[in-house]
Design an enzyme around this catalytic site. Structure first.
Site, mmCIF file in Angstrom:
data_model
loop_
_atom_site.group_PDB
_atom_site.id
_atom_site.type_symbol
_atom_site.label_atom_id
_atom_site.label_comp_id
_atom_site.label_asym_id
_atom_site.label_seq_id
_atom_site.Cartn_x
_atom_site.Cartn_y
_atom_site.Cartn_z
ATOM 1 N N ASP A 61 4.037 15.853 44.938
ATOM 2 C CA ASP A 61 3.301 15.793 46.017
ATOM 3 C C ASP A 61 3.871 15.015 46.899
ATOM 4 O OD1 ASP A 61 1.127 17.105 44.767
ATOM 5 O OD2 ASP A 61 0.219 15.425 43.798
ATOM 6 N N ASP A 103 -1.649 22.667 46.490
ATOM 7 C CA ASP A 103 -2.878 21.848 46.517
ATOM 8 C C ASP A 103 -3.784 22.593 47.562
ATOM 9 O OD1 ASP A 103 -1.770 20.559 44.206
ATOM 10 O OD2 ASP A 103 -1.392 18.735 45.475
#
Length: 157
Positions: A117, A136
Site C-alpha cells: 500500500d 483497493d
C-alpha cells in the site's frame, strides 16, 4: 463476460505496474515516504499483512495463505454470480474491477508476503494514517458497482 475479463485484466495490470514503479523504481520501500501534493496526496509505504486497515495483521503466517484463498474464492464466486445473473454492462465492469483488484493483492501476498500500500490522502487538518493502492480502489468501486448495478432479485413465487 468479455467485459469482465478485460476490465479485470487492465485493472490487474495497472495495479501491478504502479506497485512495481512505487516499490522498485521509486524505491519507496527504502524512502518510506514521498510528498507529492501535501497534505492531499502523499506516497507512504505500508505493508499490509492483514485485511483492510491492517486488521488481523497479528495473526500467524498461515493467515497469508488463508487471505489468498479467501480472495480467490470470492473472485470465483463473483465470476460465477455475474455469469449466472447475466446483468448489464455496468455489472460486468464492476465485477471485472473487483476481480482484477483482488487478484492484484493476491499477487502481492504471493510475491512479498503482504500487500504493498502506498497512496495516502489527508485533508482538512485530519492526518490519515492509512495507505491504500490501485487494487483497493478497484475492489471498493467494484463492490459498490455490483450493489448498484446488479438486477433486482427475481421472486421465487
Amino acid at each position: 463476460m468479455r467485459l469482465v475479463f478485460w476490465a479485470g485484466l487492465w485493472t490487474l495490470l495497472l495495479d501491478q505496474v504502479t506497485k512495481y514503479w512505487i516499490v522498485h523504481a521509486l524505491n519507496l520501500r527504502e524512502l518510506a515516504s514521498l510528498d507529492v501534493f501535501p497534505p492531499f496526496l502523499n506516497l507512504r509505504m505500508a505493508w499490509n499483512y492483514g485485511i483492510n486497515f491492517g486488521l488481523m495483521s497479528w495473526a500467524n503466517p498461515i493467515m497469508r495463505w488463508v487471505l489468498i484463498a479467501v480472495a480467490l474464492l470470492i473472485s470465483a464466486l463473483v465470476l460465477w454470480w455475474v455469469h449466472r445473473d447475466q446483468g448489464g454492462r455496468w455489472q460486468m465492469l464492476s465485477a471485472g474491477l473487483l476481480i482484477g483488484g483482488a487478484l492484484g493483492n493476491v499477487i502481492d501476498r504471493v510475491l512479498y508476503g503482504a500487500v504493498a500500500d502506498f497512496i495516502n490522502m489527508s485533508c482538512c487538518g485530519i492526518n490519515n494514517p492509512f495507505s491504500f493502492n490501485v487494487a483497493d480502489i478497484a475492489v471498493f468501486a467494484g463492490a459498490i458497482g455490483l450493489v448498484l448495478f446488479s438486477p433486482p432479485a427475481k421472486n421465487a413465487s
